[in-house]
Design a protein around this motif. Sequence first.
Motif, PDB file in Angstrom:
ATOM      1  N   CYS B 125     -16.946  -6.135   2.289  1.00 16.78           N
ATOM      2  CA  CYS B 125     -16.675  -6.412   0.889  1.00 16.78           C
ATOM      3  C   CYS B 125     -16.967  -7.884   0.644  1.00 16.78           C
ATOM      4  O   CYS B 125     -16.508  -8.740   1.399  1.00 16.78           O
ATOM      5  N   CYS B 134     -18.561  -3.791  -2.680  1.00  9.87           N
ATOM      6  CA  CYS B 134     -18.069  -3.179  -1.454  1.00  9.87           C
ATOM      7  C   CYS B 134     -19.172  -2.318  -0.852  1.00  9.87           C
ATOM      8  O   CYS B 134     -19.921  -1.675  -1.578  1.00  9.87           O
ATOM      9  N   PRO B 143     -11.377   4.745   1.209  1.00 15.55           N
ATOM     10  CA  PRO B 143     -12.178   3.943   0.278  1.00 15.55           C
ATOM     11  C   PRO B 143     -11.546   2.564   0.066  1.00 15.55           C
ATOM     12  O   PRO B 143     -10.353   2.361   0.296  1.00 15.55           O
ATOM     13  N   TRP B 144     -12.368   1.651  -0.393  1.00 21.08           N
ATOM     14  CA  TRP B 144     -11.863   0.323  -0.745  1.00 21.08           C
ATOM     15  C   TRP B 144     -10.898   0.427  -1.911  1.00 21.08           C
ATOM     16  O   TRP B 144     -11.069   1.247  -2.807  1.00 21.08           O
ATOM     17  N   GLY B 163     -12.888   3.224  -4.282  1.00 14.84           N
ATOM     18  CA  GLY B 163     -14.227   3.794  -4.240  1.00 14.84           C
ATOM     19  C   GLY B 163     -14.965   3.416  -2.967  1.00 14.84           C
ATOM     20  O   GLY B 163     -14.569   2.522  -2.220  1.00 14.84           O
ATOM     21  N   THR B 164     -16.069   4.122  -2.752  1.00 14.98           N
ATOM     22  CA  THR B 164     -16.961   3.904  -1.627  1.00 14.98           C
ATOM     23  C   THR B 164     -18.252   3.303  -2.160  1.00 14.98           C
ATOM     24  O   THR B 164     -18.742   3.757  -3.195  1.00 14.98           O
ATOM     25  N   ASP B 165     -18.777   2.300  -1.484  1.00 15.68           N
ATOM     26  CA  ASP B 165     -20.010   1.653  -1.961  1.00 15.68           C
ATOM     27  C   ASP B 165     -19.881   1.245  -3.425  1.00 15.68           C
ATOM     28  O   ASP B 165     -20.794   1.443  -4.225  1.00 15.68           O
ATOM     29  N   VAL B 166     -18.762   0.691  -3.775  1.00 17.94           N
ATOM     30  CA  VAL B 166     -18.455   0.479  -5.178  1.00 17.94           C
ATOM     31  C   VAL B 166     -18.602  -1.007  -5.548  1.00 17.94           C
ATOM     32  O   VAL B 166     -18.345  -1.893  -4.731  1.00 17.94           O
ATOM     33  N   GLY B 199     -19.401   0.412 -10.854  1.00 19.03           N
ATOM     34  CA  GLY B 199     -20.673   1.097 -10.639  1.00 19.03           C
ATOM     35  C   GLY B 199     -21.087   0.946  -9.197  1.00 19.03           C
ATOM     36  O   GLY B 199     -20.243   0.780  -8.300  1.00 19.03           O
ATOM     37  N   ARG B 200     -22.387   0.986  -8.971  1.00 14.04           N
ATOM     38  CA  ARG B 200     -22.885   0.966  -7.606  1.00 14.04           C
ATOM     39  C   ARG B 200     -23.420  -0.420  -7.221  1.00 14.04           C
ATOM     40  O   ARG B 200     -23.228  -0.865  -6.098  1.00 14.04           O
TER      41      ARG B 200
END
Lengths: 162, 250
Positions: B125, B134, B143-144, B163-166, B199-200
């Motif tokens: 992160c 993240c 998830p974070w 979230g993951t990959d957030v 978002g991503r």
Amino acid sequence: MKRVLLSVTGTVLGLVALLSFKSQGQPLVSGALPSAGLPASAGSSAPAGTGQSSAAPPNPTGSTSPASTISKSYLGQAIQTQYGVVQVKLTVSGTKITNVSFTQLTAYDGRSQEINSQAAPILLQETLTAQSAQIDTVSGASYTTDGYVQSLQSALDQAGIK
Amino acid sequence: MTAVAPLRRVEQCMGTVFSIDVRDPVVDPAEIEDVVRWLHWVDATFSTYQPGSQVSRLGRGELTVADCAPEVGEILDRCERLGRDTGGYFSAYPLGVLDPSGVVKGWAIEQASDRLRRAGSTSHCVNGGGDVQCAGDAEPGQPWRVGIAHPLRPGDLAAVVTGTDVAVATSGTAERGAHVIDPHTSRPAQALASLTLVGRHLTDVDAYATAAFAMGPAARDWVEQMPGIEGFAVALDGTTWRTDGLQVGT
């Protein structure tokens, strides 16, 4: 090995959640569990996924770590769920899972989806104090170096040593 | 089960604090130092506070884009696209003078994360002044958890986003006063206390947060129709809203 299976289960559930992300326009009400949006039948697809994953032939791809612990990747079998085909790649270092990624994801309508491990973000909205929320990091309006968020972040940084 | 201590690195840069938190053990600490050095290079290149920076000199006409590092042209192109995406609410010239700061920090944070990924990290992160990218999960299967600082109640959180990959970015007036300028009026935007977008990819998420905050009451409809972007806002009266796709959990 049990931990590996549980982790895959959780991730597959997260992936299924992704498939409904921003497509239903039907938010969960406050107080619902993050996974409550999944149909009950989604639970039956997860054990299938884990079982196939462990039954798949190991596919070590060698070490990526200079340390003595060898990192191996395992490709799970492609699993048909009611939402589409899901295939997972696990990377394990010793007994620790270092990555779970998706190598295949086809939505139920047959369209190929971008391979993306992002699970739907969840908003947790409660009466929260920073000390009790067990957060990893803080987002806030641009804060200056003497802002309280920095203080909070530095505390998190210190607490992060496990 | 061998527990590996995560790598943490905190650095002051770009007038704020960057925090790099690497959870997986595969990354060489020297790679993190490279990322920190690169962040300082970005600051020195893009700073509008340093008269000798490439962006300052470009703004005064002393350099052309071709004279600058390729990243400068890349950022200016990005600004143009973001301006189109946001109906002109995002601008590299918020006060009439070249100032791409609205995209540089988010871009630098996302780039730092990409550099860590290339160094082998799948779980980390990067937080720069409250804007967060993240990668992966905080821990396998977990998830974070990103706390959203409450803009009206210092010390409290308004919410937590998991979230993951957030990527999470918050724009607001809580700490620095009214610093977001509506480029259409050149006046501070003040309808919301803070707006958090999720978002991503942080480059877009952060710039969109800045632009949407300036939209005030129109922000909600705009965020709602942006694919892959969700939002959570705290209004000045303490009420909150969120976009439909941001599911609420416990």
